[in-house]
Design a protein around this motif. Structure first.
Motif, PDB file in Angstrom:
ATOM      1  N   UNK A 191       0.831  -1.198   0.000  1.00 49.18           N
ATOM      2  CA  UNK A 191       0.000   0.000   0.000  1.00 49.18           C
ATOM      3  C   UNK A 191       0.874   1.260   0.000  1.00 49.18           C
ATOM      4  N   UNK A 192       0.411   2.283  -0.690  1.00 48.21           N
ATOM      5  CA  UNK A 192       1.168   3.533  -0.689  1.00 48.21           C
ATOM      6  C   UNK A 192       1.121   4.191   0.683  1.00 48.21           C
ATOM      7  N   UNK A 193       0.007   4.005   1.398  1.00 50.54           N
ATOM      8  CA  UNK A 193      -0.119   4.558   2.746  1.00 50.54           C
ATOM      9  C   UNK A 193      -1.101   3.707   3.535  1.00 50.54           C
ATOM     10  N   UNK A 194      -0.700   3.300   4.747  1.00 55.83           N
ATOM     11  CA  UNK A 194      -1.553   2.423   5.541  1.00 55.83           C
ATOM     12  C   UNK A 194      -1.183   2.562   7.020  1.00 55.83           C
ATOM     13  N   UNK A 195      -2.127   2.247   7.886  1.00 55.68           N
ATOM     14  CA  UNK A 195      -1.906   2.262   9.335  1.00 55.68           C
ATOM     15  C   UNK A 195      -1.891   0.815   9.815  1.00 55.68           C
ATOM     16  N   UNK A 196      -0.794   0.408  10.478  1.00 59.60           N
ATOM     17  CA  UNK A 196      -0.610  -0.986  10.881  1.00 59.60           C
ATOM     18  C   UNK A 196      -0.521  -1.061  12.407  1.00 59.60           C
ATOM     19  N   UNK A 227       0.045  -1.256  22.984  1.00 60.09           N
ATOM     20  CA  UNK A 227      -0.211  -1.294  21.550  1.00 60.09           C
ATOM     21  C   UNK A 227      -0.322   0.128  20.991  1.00 60.09           C
ATOM     22  N   UNK A 228       0.287   0.315  19.797  1.00 60.36           N
ATOM     23  CA  UNK A 228       0.208   1.604  19.120  1.00 60.36           C
ATOM     24  C   UNK A 228      -0.055   1.350  17.627  1.00 60.36           C
ATOM     25  N   UNK A 229      -0.102   2.411  16.845  1.00 62.26           N
ATOM     26  CA  UNK A 229      -0.279   2.320  15.398  1.00 62.26           C
ATOM     27  C   UNK A 229       1.002   2.785  14.702  1.00 62.26           C
ATOM     28  N   UNK A 230       1.304   2.168  13.557  1.00 64.89           N
ATOM     29  CA  UNK A 230       2.449   2.565  12.749  1.00 64.89           C
ATOM     30  C   UNK A 230       1.926   3.127  11.429  1.00 64.89           C
ATOM     31  N   UNK A 231       2.312   4.375  11.134  1.00 61.76           N
ATOM     32  CA  UNK A 231       1.987   4.977   9.839  1.00 61.76           C
ATOM     33  C   UNK A 231       3.039   4.511   8.839  1.00 61.76           C
TER      34      UNK A 231
END
Length: 427
Positions: A191-196, A227-231
């Motif tokens: 993906x060009x941009x995603x939150x994982x 837990x966190x999110x990765x851009x």
């Protein structure tokens, strides 16, 4: 008549009592009372905030952080009980005394389906340490582990959200924290941009990961359940990007730069769609600037090792597992000279020992010749005669000088050698 009615009432009461007695007997036979002991039930501290006003925090002592219980009840209830069915808590509001050593806290154990009176706890009080509470602020690194994105993509940007965290807890744990890492799985991503989603791991100064128990004492501000999110951004790969080079300065008087050979001369890059489009408009070329290859005063060939990382266009990067070094081999020739590639097949051999066979270790050799420009342009390579003499050589590997005979008007600039092996004919 009255007497008969009384006898009937008495019989009914007696029958009821007998029925109850029979039920009790059957119940005790089919589902008897049972006593069980269950060990190593972990204790959890509750109401830690009771000490927060003094910036203190309670810790359980390793090896003394479990209790045993003796339970009684019907077999149908007690027999299937497991350690996980019990909850043992040490309530800090019930601490015996803050002025005694050791400090002891009562332990209360509960289990669904059992009355508190049917549970006996050993030990009834458990020891706790009271430590100073402190905090530390750490940036969050992102690690993909062994995972890799789709074969036609590279990891472009990985940014933790949030990028740093404040960790509070007992000084003995907080003071030895070295780094915080967000583990993220990028398997087959494109993906060009995603939150994982990602889970944090905390490491001490010995690079050991903190245990689950140690983590339970820590508070990560504004982060729940570690837990966190990765851009994340994934960049498409573009192959066959040409690498070119220029040079600066002037070689020694009487010499000139003949050629610059690059290894590798093509690379693969990954980048944003915009960056790759701009690169294509510029001919899919990366240029090594002249200031990195200075020929000033040079009179012989030399190599320059260049790290190409800082020369890449903005928002691009080398693909994974590609070395960032480019080796530039600069040929410095005298005026009116040129290099020619000659086949070893042209070499004549003399005095090979009769019991040995000759094997060349290279296909071509380079001859650097001097002459007039017009002669250099029309040299017939077949007219160059080469010869090696292997007299007194034995089996083994050698670098042997080559005798060269040139047509009129040409001069050999540097001596030529060739690598050979002499092996037994049976081999």
């Amino acid at each position: 008549m009255k007497k008969s009615l009384m006898n009937k009432s008495t019989l009914k009461i007696l029958s009821l009592l007998i029925a109850i007695l029979i039920w009790i007997v059957v119940k005790n036979i089919q589902d008897p009372m049972l006593v069980r002991i269950i060990t190593r039930i972990p204790v959890t501290i509750v109401n830690e905030s009771y000490l927060a006003s003094n910036l203190e925090i309670p810790l359980l002592i390793d090896g003394q952080d479990t209790v045993s219980v003796k339970v009684k009840g019907r077999e149908s209830v007690v027999k299937g009980l497991k350690r996980e069915d019990f909850r043992a808590v040490a309530d800090m509001t019930q601490i015996v005394s803050m002025n005694t050593t050791p400090r002891m806290v009562p332990v209360k154990v509960t289990c669904e389906g059992l009355a508190e009176s049917d549970i006996s706890v050993t030990p009834g009080n458990i020891q706790v340490d009271i430590e100073e509470q402190t905090s530390v602020e750490k940036t969050i690194a992102v690690n993909t582990g062994d995972t890799i994105p789709d074969k036609n993509y590279e990891v472009g940007v990985l940014k933790a959200n949030p990028e740093k965290v404040t960790i509070s807890g007992p000084a003995s744990i907080v003071n030895k924290i070295d780094r915080v890492v967000a583990m993220v799985d990028v398997t087959d991503r494109k993906e060009s941009s995603v939150e994982i989603p990602s889970e944090l791991r905390i490491y001490d100064k010995n690079q050991d990961e903190l245990s689950e128990k140690q983590l339970s004492y820590l508070d990560l501000k504004d982060i729940r359940d570690n837990k966190i999110k990765i851009d994340a951004q994934f960049w498409k790969v573009q192959n066959k990007i040409t690498v070119k080079a220029s040079y600066s300065g002037s070689p020694k008087y009487g010499y000139q730069v003949d050629d610059i050979k690059l290894v590798p001369d093509t690379i693969s890059l990954a980048g944003t769609d915009e960056a790759l489009q701009k690169l294509a408009e510029e001919g899919n070329t990366v240029e090594i600037p002249g200031n990195l290859i200075d020929v000033t005063g040079q009179s012989s060939d030399f190599e320059a090792n260049i790290d190409i990382t800082d020369l890449l266009p903005e928002n691009t990067k080398l693909v994974r597992d590609l070395n960032s070094s480019v080796i530039a081999t600069v040929k410095i020739l005298p005026y009116n000279s040129r290099d020619y590639e000659l086949s070893v097949v042209q070499i004549q051999t003399e005095n090979i020992p009769s019991d040995l066979a000759l094997v060349f270790d290279q296909d071509k050799i380079t001859a650097r010749l001097k002459g007039k420009d017009e002669d250099l342009d029309k040299l017939n390579l077949d007219a160059v005669q080469m010869k090696i003499n292997l007299k007194d050589y034995k089996a083994g590997e050698y670098t042997v000088p080559v005798t060269v005979t040139l047509p009129d008007g040409y001069e050999l600039v540097d001596e030529i050698t060739v690598k050979v092996k002499l092996v037994a004919k049976a081999q």
